[in-house]
Design a protein around this motif. Structure first.
Motif, PDB file in Angstrom:
ATOM      1  N   GLN A 299       0.837  -1.184   0.000  1.00 40.64           N
ATOM      2  CA  GLN A 299       0.000   0.000   0.000  1.00 40.64           C
ATOM      3  C   GLN A 299       0.881   1.247   0.000  1.00 40.64           C
ATOM      4  OE1 GLN A 299      -2.546   0.265   3.380  1.00 40.64           O
ATOM      5  NE2 GLN A 299      -3.462   2.201   2.745  1.00 40.64           N
ATOM      6  N   VAL A 300       0.685   2.092  -0.991  1.00 44.18           N
ATOM      7  CA  VAL A 300       1.477   3.308  -1.100  1.00 44.18           C
ATOM      8  C   VAL A 300       0.944   4.357  -0.135  1.00 44.18           C
ATOM      9  CG1 VAL A 300       2.161   5.196  -2.609  1.00 44.18           C
ATOM     10  CG2 VAL A 300       2.064   2.860  -3.501  1.00 44.18           C
ATOM     11  N   GLN A 301       1.855   4.979   0.590  1.00 46.30           N
ATOM     12  CA  GLN A 301       1.499   6.092   1.474  1.00 46.30           C
ATOM     13  C   GLN A 301       2.432   7.256   1.220  1.00 46.30           C
ATOM     14  OE1 GLN A 301       1.365   4.522   5.582  1.00 46.30           O
ATOM     15  NE2 GLN A 301      -0.840   4.898   5.481  1.00 46.30           N
ATOM     16  N   LEU A 302       1.842   8.430   1.137  1.00 44.67           N
ATOM     17  CA  LEU A 302       2.594   9.674   1.017  1.00 44.67           C
ATOM     18  C   LEU A 302       2.143  10.581   2.151  1.00 44.67           C
ATOM     19  CD1 LEU A 302       2.178  10.242  -2.835  1.00 44.67           C
ATOM     20  CD2 LEU A 302       4.132   9.220  -1.670  1.00 44.67           C
ATOM     21  N   VAL A 303       3.100  11.072   2.933  1.00 39.94           N
ATOM     22  CA  VAL A 303       2.760  11.887   4.090  1.00 39.94           C
ATOM     23  C   VAL A 303       3.529  13.195   4.025  1.00 39.94           C
ATOM     24  CG1 VAL A 303       2.698  12.025   6.595  1.00 39.94           C
ATOM     25  CG2 VAL A 303       2.338   9.817   5.466  1.00 39.94           C
ATOM     26  N   GLU A 304       2.785  14.284   3.836  1.00 35.93           N
ATOM     27  CA  GLU A 304       3.400  15.606   3.772  1.00 35.93           C
ATOM     28  C   GLU A 304       3.561  16.204   5.171  1.00 35.93           C
ATOM     29  OE1 GLU A 304       0.455  15.504   0.171  1.00 35.93           O
ATOM     30  OE2 GLU A 304       0.480  14.901   2.279  1.00 35.93           O
ATOM     31  N   SER A 305       4.540  17.060   5.311  1.00 34.10           N
ATOM     32  CA  SER A 305       4.755  17.795   6.552  1.00 34.10           C
ATOM     33  C   SER A 305       5.509  19.074   6.241  1.00 34.10           C
ATOM     34  CB  SER A 305       5.533  16.947   7.563  1.00 34.10           C
ATOM     35  OG  SER A 305       6.810  16.608   7.047  1.00 34.10           O
ATOM     36  N   GLY A 306       5.551  19.974   7.219  1.00 32.19           N
ATOM     37  CA  GLY A 306       6.338  21.190   7.071  1.00 32.19           C
ATOM     38  C   GLY A 306       5.549  22.443   6.792  1.00 32.19           C
ATOM     39  N   GLY A 307       4.242  22.308   6.603  1.00 35.02           N
ATOM     40  CA  GLY A 307       3.435  23.491   6.364  1.00 35.02           C
ATOM     41  C   GLY A 307       3.305  24.332   7.616  1.00 35.02           C
ATOM     42  N   GLY A 308       2.709  25.515   7.441  1.00 34.66           N
ATOM     43  CA  GLY A 308       2.514  26.389   8.584  1.00 34.66           C
ATOM     44  C   GLY A 308       2.166  27.791   8.158  1.00 34.66           C
ATOM     45  N   LEU A 309       2.235  28.693   9.113  1.00 30.89           N
ATOM     46  CA  LEU A 309       1.941  30.109   8.895  1.00 30.89           C
ATOM     47  C   LEU A 309       3.259  30.869   8.837  1.00 30.89           C
ATOM     48  CD1 LEU A 309       0.007  32.554   8.808  1.00 30.89           C
ATOM     49  CD2 LEU A 309       0.039  32.522  11.320  1.00 30.89           C
ATOM     50  N   VAL A 310       3.424  31.670   7.799  1.00 29.09           N
ATOM     51  CA  VAL A 310       4.651  32.428   7.617  1.00 29.09           C
ATOM     52  C   VAL A 310       4.311  33.794   7.040  1.00 29.09           C
ATOM     53  CG1 VAL A 310       5.071  31.497   5.313  1.00 29.09           C
ATOM     54  CG2 VAL A 310       7.002  32.315   6.676  1.00 29.09           C
ATOM     55  N   GLN A 311       5.123  34.782   7.334  1.00 31.12           N
ATOM     56  CA  GLN A 311       4.915  36.111   6.774  1.00 31.12           C
ATOM     57  C   GLN A 311       5.433  36.169   5.347  1.00 31.12           C
ATOM     58  OE1 GLN A 311       6.752  38.920   9.523  1.00 31.12           O
ATOM     59  NE2 GLN A 311       4.760  39.292  10.485  1.00 31.12           N
ATOM     60  N   ALA A 312       4.873  37.073   4.601  1.00 31.93           N
ATOM     61  CA  ALA A 312       5.338  37.273   3.230  1.00 31.93           C
ATOM     62  C   ALA A 312       6.846  37.551   3.227  1.00 31.93           C
ATOM     63  CB  ALA A 312       4.585  38.433   2.590  1.00 31.93           C
ATOM     64  N   GLY A 313       7.519  36.924   2.271  1.00 35.41           N
ATOM     65  CA  GLY A 313       8.967  37.032   2.206  1.00 35.41           C
ATOM     66  C   GLY A 313       9.699  35.936   2.946  1.00 35.41           C
ATOM     67  N   GLY A 314       8.982  35.182   3.735  1.00 35.11           N
ATOM     68  CA  GLY A 314       9.582  34.105   4.503  1.00 35.11           C
ATOM     69  C   GLY A 314       9.765  32.829   3.712  1.00 35.11           C
ATOM     70  N   SER A 315      10.212  31.796   4.416  1.00 30.49           N
ATOM     71  CA  SER A 315      10.513  30.510   3.789  1.00 30.49           C
ATOM     72  C   SER A 315       9.902  29.366   4.569  1.00 30.49           C
ATOM     73  CB  SER A 315      12.036  30.292   3.714  1.00 30.49           C
ATOM     74  OG  SER A 315      12.663  31.279   2.949  1.00 30.49           O
ATOM     75  N   LEU A 316       9.618  28.301   3.855  1.00 35.19           N
ATOM     76  CA  LEU A 316       9.192  27.035   4.443  1.00 35.19           C
ATOM     77  C   LEU A 316       9.787  25.904   3.619  1.00 35.19           C
ATOM     78  CD1 LEU A 316       5.364  27.477   5.174  1.00 35.19           C
ATOM     79  CD2 LEU A 316       7.162  27.189   6.880  1.00 35.19           C
ATOM     80  N   ARG A 317       9.990  24.760   4.265  1.00 35.40           N
ATOM     81  CA  ARG A 317      10.432  23.565   3.557  1.00 35.40           C
ATOM     82  C   ARG A 317       9.433  22.450   3.815  1.00 35.40           C
ATOM     83  NH1 ARG A 317      15.409  19.433   4.742  1.00 35.40           N
ATOM     84  NH2 ARG A 317      16.020  19.000   2.584  1.00 35.40           N
ATOM     85  N   LEU A 318       8.798  22.019   2.745  1.00 39.81           N
ATOM     86  CA  LEU A 318       7.864  20.900   2.831  1.00 39.81           C
ATOM     87  C   LEU A 318       8.597  19.586   2.582  1.00 39.81           C
ATOM     88  CD1 LEU A 318       4.811  22.286   0.821  1.00 39.81           C
ATOM     89  CD2 LEU A 318       5.426  22.671   3.225  1.00 39.81           C
ATOM     90  N   SER A 319       8.117  18.545   3.250  1.00 37.04           N
ATOM     91  CA  SER A 319       8.634  17.201   3.034  1.00 37.04           C
ATOM     92  C   SER A 319       7.476  16.267   2.702  1.00 37.04           C
ATOM     93  CB  SER A 319       9.355  16.688   4.277  1.00 37.04           C
ATOM     94  OG  SER A 319      10.454  17.490   4.609  1.00 37.04           O
ATOM     95  N   CYS A 320       7.798  15.220   1.972  1.00 40.61           N
ATOM     96  CA  CYS A 320       6.816  14.187   1.642  1.00 40.61           C
ATOM     97  C   CYS A 320       7.504  12.840   1.801  1.00 40.61           C
ATOM     98  CB  CYS A 320       6.304  14.374   0.223  1.00 40.61           C
ATOM     99  SG  CYS A 320       5.262  13.022  -0.394  1.00 40.61           S
ATOM    100  N   ALA A 321       7.134  12.101   2.825  1.00 42.64           N
ATOM    101  CA  ALA A 321       7.712  10.788   3.090  1.00 42.64           C
ATOM    102  C   ALA A 321       6.884   9.720   2.385  1.00 42.64           C
ATOM    103  CB  ALA A 321       7.752  10.522   4.579  1.00 42.64           C
ATOM    104  N   ALA A 322       7.551   8.900   1.592  1.00 40.70           N
ATOM    105  CA  ALA A 322       6.865   7.898   0.785  1.00 40.70           C
ATOM    106  C   ALA A 322       7.192   6.489   1.265  1.00 40.70           C
ATOM    107  CB  ALA A 322       7.265   8.045  -0.681  1.00 40.70           C
ATOM    108  N   SER A 323       6.214   5.611   1.112  1.00 38.30           N
ATOM    109  CA  SER A 323       6.411   4.193   1.428  1.00 38.30           C
ATOM    110  C   SER A 323       5.466   3.363   0.577  1.00 38.30           C
ATOM    111  CB  SER A 323       6.158   3.939   2.916  1.00 38.30           C
ATOM    112  OG  SER A 323       4.826   4.242   3.254  1.00 38.30           O
ATOM    113  N   GLY A 324       5.775   2.071   0.463  1.00 31.17           N
ATOM    114  CA  GLY A 324       4.869   1.159  -0.212  1.00 31.17           C
ATOM    115  C   GLY A 324       5.322   0.653  -1.557  1.00 31.17           C
ATOM    116  N   ARG A 325       6.188   1.403  -2.249  1.00 34.24           N
ATOM    117  CA  ARG A 325       6.772   0.914  -3.489  1.00 34.24           C
ATOM    118  C   ARG A 325       8.100   1.629  -3.695  1.00 34.24           C
ATOM    119  NH1 ARG A 325       2.621   3.063  -8.273  1.00 34.24           N
ATOM    120  NH2 ARG A 325       2.868   5.296  -7.936  1.00 34.24           N
ATOM    121  N   THR A 326       8.860   1.175  -4.655  1.00 36.21           N
ATOM    122  CA  THR A 326      10.226   1.670  -4.831  1.00 36.21           C
ATOM    123  C   THR A 326      10.222   3.139  -5.212  1.00 36.21           C
ATOM    124  OG1 THR A 326      10.898  -0.543  -5.561  1.00 36.21           O
ATOM    125  CG2 THR A 326      12.418   1.279  -5.988  1.00 36.21           C
ATOM    126  N   PHE A 327      10.545   3.981  -4.241  1.00 36.95           N
ATOM    127  CA  PHE A 327      10.462   5.432  -4.410  1.00 36.95           C
ATOM    128  C   PHE A 327      11.271   5.909  -5.606  1.00 36.95           C
ATOM    129  CE2 PHE A 327       9.740   9.668  -3.045  1.00 36.95           C
ATOM    130  CZ  PHE A 327      10.924  10.372  -3.117  1.00 36.95           C
TER     131      PHE A 327
END
Length: 123
Positions: A1-29
């Motif tokens: 069973q393939v699973q994709l799980v995102e993380s890293g979102g949030g509230l930020v002011q304009a001009g700021g930065s964020l880094r999103l991640s997506c962890a995958a499992s279930g088949r050969t990434f």
């Protein structure tokens, strides 16, 4: 069973930065292309960025080109989206998708999706 799980979102002011991640499992990434799409309230899900299975090729929407960087770590089965110089119009739920055929830009090319992570950019 393939699973994709995102993380890293949030509230930020304009001009700021964020880094999103997506962890995958279930088949050969490392065998699959990966993409980031986003959906703002009342709008359709739209393409943000995509990366080939090897990581050698990356593709971006014009609206994020030069500000966002997509990358992947096949050893960690993880996809990333580094978002810099964020704007209020980047506010949306961000989804990662995994696929193996068709255009990188086309939502129908991805057969598995994560649950999404909210990004909110305040002005």
């Amino acid at each position: 069973q393939v699973q994709l799980v995102e993380s890293g979102g949030g509230l930020v002011q304009a001009g700021g930065s964020l880094r999103l991640s997506c962890a995958a499992s279930g088949r050969t990434f490392s065998s699959y292309a990966m993409g980031w799409f986003r959906q703002a309230p009342g709008k359709e899900r739209e393409f943000v960025a995509a990366i080939s299975w090897s990581g050698e090729s990356a593709y971006y929407a014009d609206s994020v080109k030069g500000r966002f960087t997509i990358s992947r770590d096949n050893a960690k089965n993880t996809l990333y989206l580094q978002m810099n110089s964020l704007k209020p119009e980047d506010t949306a739920v961000y989804y990662c998708g995994q696929g193996d055929s068709g255009s990188y830009y086309y939502i129908g090319s991805y057969d598995y999706w994560g649950q999404g992570t909210q990004v909110t950019v305040s002005s």
